[in-house]
Every structure is written in structure tokens, then in C-alpha cells.
Design a protein around this motif. Structure first.
Motif, PDB file in Angstrom:
ATOM      1  N   TRP A 150      11.178   2.416 -12.499  1.00  0.00           N
ATOM      2  CA  TRP A 150      11.996   0.741 -13.357  1.00  0.00           C
ATOM      3  C   TRP A 150      10.815  -0.452 -13.638  1.00  0.00           C
ATOM      4  CZ3 TRP A 150      13.187   4.161  -9.171  1.00  0.00           C
ATOM      5  CH2 TRP A 150      14.559   4.911  -8.876  1.00  0.00           C
ATOM      6  N   SER A 151      10.776  -1.219 -14.158  1.00  0.00           N
ATOM      7  CA  SER A 151      10.333  -2.716 -14.694  1.00  0.00           C
ATOM      8  C   SER A 151      10.235  -3.210 -13.208  1.00  0.00           C
ATOM      9  CB  SER A 151      11.089  -3.015 -15.121  1.00  0.00           C
ATOM     10  OG  SER A 151      12.189  -3.636 -15.256  1.00  0.00           O
ATOM     11  N   ALA A 152       9.072  -4.273 -13.541  1.00  0.00           N
ATOM     12  CA  ALA A 152       8.175  -4.610 -12.581  1.00  0.00           C
ATOM     13  C   ALA A 152      10.025  -6.032 -11.971  1.00  0.00           C
ATOM     14  CB  ALA A 152       7.714  -6.273 -12.523  1.00  0.00           C
ATOM     15  N   GLY A 204       4.305  -3.031 -16.854  1.00  0.00           N
ATOM     16  CA  GLY A 204       4.699  -2.697 -18.083  1.00  0.00           C
ATOM     17  C   GLY A 204       5.006  -1.305 -18.545  1.00  0.00           C
ATOM     18  N   MET A 205       3.547  -0.763 -18.719  1.00  0.00           N
ATOM     19  CA  MET A 205       3.062   0.585 -19.558  1.00  0.00           C
ATOM     20  C   MET A 205       3.326   1.063 -18.911  1.00  0.00           C
ATOM     21  SD  MET A 205       2.360  -0.853 -21.771  1.00  0.00           S
ATOM     22  CE  MET A 205       3.411  -2.824 -21.586  1.00  0.00           C
ATOM     23  N   PHE A 242       1.384   6.168  -9.419  1.00  0.00           N
ATOM     24  CA  PHE A 242      -0.213   5.603  -8.616  1.00  0.00           C
ATOM     25  C   PHE A 242      -0.581   5.489  -7.523  1.00  0.00           C
ATOM     26  CE2 PHE A 242       0.279   3.399 -12.857  1.00  0.00           C
ATOM     27  CZ  PHE A 242      -1.082   2.631 -13.285  1.00  0.00           C
ATOM     28  N   ALA A 243      -2.181   5.317  -7.132  1.00  0.00           N
ATOM     29  CA  ALA A 243      -2.240   5.882  -5.671  1.00  0.00           C
ATOM     30  C   ALA A 243      -3.681   5.007  -5.512  1.00  0.00           C
ATOM     31  CB  ALA A 243      -2.165   7.714  -5.533  1.00  0.00           C
ATOM     32  N   GLY A 244      -3.774   5.303  -3.860  1.00  0.00           N
ATOM     33  CA  GLY A 244      -4.749   4.654  -3.458  1.00  0.00           C
ATOM     34  C   GLY A 244      -4.576   3.650  -2.687  1.00  0.00           C
ATOM     35  N   ILE A 245      -5.397   2.781  -1.971  1.00  0.00           N
ATOM     36  CA  ILE A 245      -5.956   1.192  -1.751  1.00  0.00           C
ATOM     37  C   ILE A 245      -5.426   0.436  -2.301  1.00  0.00           C
ATOM     38  CG2 ILE A 245      -6.318   0.275   0.473  1.00  0.00           C
ATOM     39  CD1 ILE A 245      -6.453   3.191   1.045  1.00  0.00           C
ATOM     40  N   ASN A 246      -5.610   0.254  -3.414  1.00  0.00           N
ATOM     41  CA  ASN A 246      -5.959  -0.644  -4.401  1.00  0.00           C
ATOM     42  C   ASN A 246      -3.969   0.036  -5.491  1.00  0.00           C
ATOM     43  OD1 ASN A 246      -7.108  -2.898  -2.866  1.00  0.00           O
ATOM     44  ND2 ASN A 246      -8.605  -1.272  -4.074  1.00  0.00           N
ATOM     45  N   ASP A 279      -7.931   1.206 -15.214  1.00  0.00           N
ATOM     46  CA  ASP A 279      -8.309  -0.004 -15.135  1.00  0.00           C
ATOM     47  C   ASP A 279      -6.520  -1.030 -14.899  1.00  0.00           C
ATOM     48  OD1 ASP A 279     -10.890  -0.160 -15.582  1.00  0.00           O
ATOM     49  OD2 ASP A 279     -10.628   0.221 -17.787  1.00  0.00           O
ATOM     50  N   ALA A 280      -5.707  -0.229 -14.494  1.00  0.00           N
ATOM     51  CA  ALA A 280      -4.264  -1.126 -14.663  1.00  0.00           C
ATOM     52  C   ALA A 280      -3.745  -0.341 -12.646  1.00  0.00           C
ATOM     53  CB  ALA A 280      -3.371  -0.055 -14.670  1.00  0.00           C
ATOM     54  N   LYS A 281      -3.014  -1.138 -12.523  1.00  0.00           N
ATOM     55  CA  LYS A 281      -2.396  -1.159 -10.980  1.00  0.00           C
ATOM     56  C   LYS A 281      -0.864  -0.471 -10.537  1.00  0.00           C
ATOM     57  CE  LYS A 281      -5.611  -3.400  -8.816  1.00  0.00           C
ATOM     58  NZ  LYS A 281      -5.670  -4.702  -7.749  1.00  0.00           N
ATOM     59  N   GLY A 282      -0.764   0.012  -9.921  1.00  0.00           N
ATOM     60  CA  GLY A 282       0.990   0.512 -10.454  1.00  0.00           C
ATOM     61  C   GLY A 282       1.559  -0.345  -8.906  1.00  0.00           C
TER      62      GLY A 282
END
Length: 290
Positions: A150-152, A204-205, A242-246, A279-282
Motif C-alpha cells: 500500500w501507498s504511505a 512511494g517507490m 525493509f528491516a532493521g531498527i531504522n 538509501d531508502a526507508k520502508g
């Protein structure tokens, strides 16, 4: 960009990675071997469980449980006690139909697709299951129901029926769960493989696993353009999250079950689970409402 091995899982058909923010764990499944894996992000330990079912997906459940896709239905699993309760049949009329990829929306509804075990065209569907375990059929005439995200702002749902090589965009009503087809947002050229699982970043990518494409491809669903590729030393790349603390790492699953002996020698890391920082966040994985 190139990914490295997170864990040598050697999956026949690795799939469906999710990030569990409360537990700081990443989960994924090996569908054909009936296995569930857990990788703890902090202490780097790994656990696995084997079931007498094909395990097609994993989602975060209530009360520290996990929701698993099991052949033609779903079950609730407690990783600490290893207790599994089969809770709902989804496909009952045809035993050759099994569940496949799934994801939870922001309201906790479980969206889960199905497919024919012999890949019969048009035999699959996409369902949504609400808090009362009521099953609603959303899409029919599918072949391999796969990636869902889904989109943000939760106004749009993206969906993949793999053999079409198309990522469809639907308007999404967050309150009711209703969808309406908008457009084919992305069309994958045959030489890049077949789209499988996917995830979305905060801009949104779409990050899409390409079966037969040796990588994760980053696509812009607004104009259908290809932005980047993560190289994977395995031809059959199945999914990512996407995973991890950040939430700035990708965890990537692959498969080895369809490779012949010559290909296994050439691509020995097929079936392993990979990762890399990007260089992105989920977004955190949405938990199920049940």
C-alpha cells in the motif's frame, strides 16, 4: 548495489519476509519445505520450525503469535511454545489450490492470494479476511497471486499476478477495504524476468523481486520507470522487505528448487536469504487484527 548473505537458509522456495519491530526479528518461509525462519537482528541468532504443511506466508498476529499460510488456509503459531492452531480454510473446493503471498493492511485485514499447484491459468484468487474471520473474494481469474503493498497514505494498493508481468494500481478505501482498478502502473520487460514479491519505501517507490531476473529492481509506479537494481547471485529472487531498527535494510529471499544440478553449481547461493543497507526507508509490517 550488491547484496550479501544474511543467512544460508538454502530454501527450496524462500518467500514472504516480514519485519517484526517489537521482537527485532525478521521472519520468512520456505514454502516447499514447510519451514518458518526467524532471524534476530540484535544477537544475530536464527531459529526455524518445520511443519506438515506448505507454509506460504507469515504475518504478525495478536498476543505474540504469528499467522501462517498453510496449504489452503491459515493457522496461528506461537514461536515460544511451538503450538500451531489451524484456524481457517480459505480454499476448500479444490485441493490443488494453495495459498500464496499475503500482507496485512493498516486496519489489520489479511490480504492473501491463491494459485493452482500446477500453475493452471486463471485458477487463483485474491481474498481479504477481516477481524471476524470472514472471507471476501476481491479478485478472481488470477494465475499466481503475488506481491501486495500500500501507498504511505493508504489510498492505493499495488498488486502482482506474476505471469502478467504487470504491477496493477488500485484505489483503496482504507475504512472499508474496497478497491477499484486504476491502471497498470509498471510493465516488466520479458528479459528482466517475472515480478514476484515486493515492498514499498517511504518515497512511494516499489522494490520488486524478479524471478529469473537475478535481483531486486526499484521501480517508480508513478511513471513506470526503472530506477535501480540490486544484484543477487541467484536467478530466482522471490521477495523482499525493509528491516532493521531504522528500516533501512532490505532482507531478500531466493529459491533453488527449480534449478538443475548444473545451475546449482553455477549459483550455489540460490535459496539463501540476503541483505544490504539501502538509501531508502520502508515501513513496519502491519499486524493482523486477529
Amino acid at each position: 548495489m550488491k547484496a550479501t548473505v544474511l543467512y544460508p537458509s538454502q530454501c527450496q522456495l524462500g518467500e514472504g519476509p516480514i519485519w517484526h519491530a517489537v521482537k527485532n526479528c525478521c521472519y520468512w518461509v520456505d514454502i516447499e519445505s514447510g519451514m518458518l525462519f526467524e532471524y534476530h537482528w540484535i544477537n544475530k541468532s536464527t531459529r526455524s520450525w518445520t511443519f506438515d504443511f506448505k507454509v506460504t506466508m507469515v504475518a504478525i498476529g495478536q498476543n505474540n503469535s504469528l499467522i501462517l499460510g498453510l496449504n489452503g488456509g491459515i493457522g496461528r503459531f506461537d514461536p515460544e511454545s511451538a503450538k500451531l492452531d489451524y484456524i481457517l480454510d480459505i480454499e476448500t473446493e479444490n485441493k490443488d489450490i494453495r495459498c500464496n503471498d499475503a500482507a496485512c493492511d493498516s486496519k489489520g485485514r489479511l490480504w492473501i492470494g491463491s494459485m493452482h499447484k500446477a500453475f493452471e491459468q486463471g485458477a487463483g484468487s485474491l481474498y481479504v479476511i477481516d477481524k471476524d474471520l470472514k472471507i471476501n473474494t476481491v479478485l478472481t481469474d488470477l494465475t499466481i497471486s503475488n506481491g501486495i503493498c500500500w501507498s504511505a497514505d493508504n489510498s492505493r494498493l499495488y498488486f502482482i499476478d506474476s505471469p502478467t508481468r504487470v504491477i496493477q494500481s488500485f484505489s483503496f478505501n482504507e475504512e472499508t477495504g474496497e478497491i477499484q482498478f486504476e491502471k497498470n502502473a509498471i510493465e516488466i520487460p520479458p528479459e528482466l524476468g517475472i515480478p514476484d514479491g515486493m515492498t514499498i519505501d517511504q518515497e512511494g517507490m516499489l522494490w520488486i523481486a524478479h524471478w529469473g531476473g537475478y535481483g531486486i529492481y526499484k521501480w517508480n509506479p508513478n511513471n513506470g520507470s526503472l530506477l535501480d537494481k540490486i544484484e543477487i547471485p541467484a536467478p530466482y529472487v522471490t521477495s523482499c522487505t525493509f528491516a532493521g531498527i531504522n528500516l533501512d535494510h532490505l532482507v531478500i529471499t531466493t529459491a533453488k528448487g527449480d534449478l538443475n544440478q548444473e545451475d546449482l553449481v553455477r549459483y550455489p547461493e540460490s535459496g539463501n536469504t540476503f541483505w544490504l543497507k539501502v538509501d531508502a526507508k520502508g515501513f513496519e509490517s502491519n499486524p493482523c487484527i486477529f
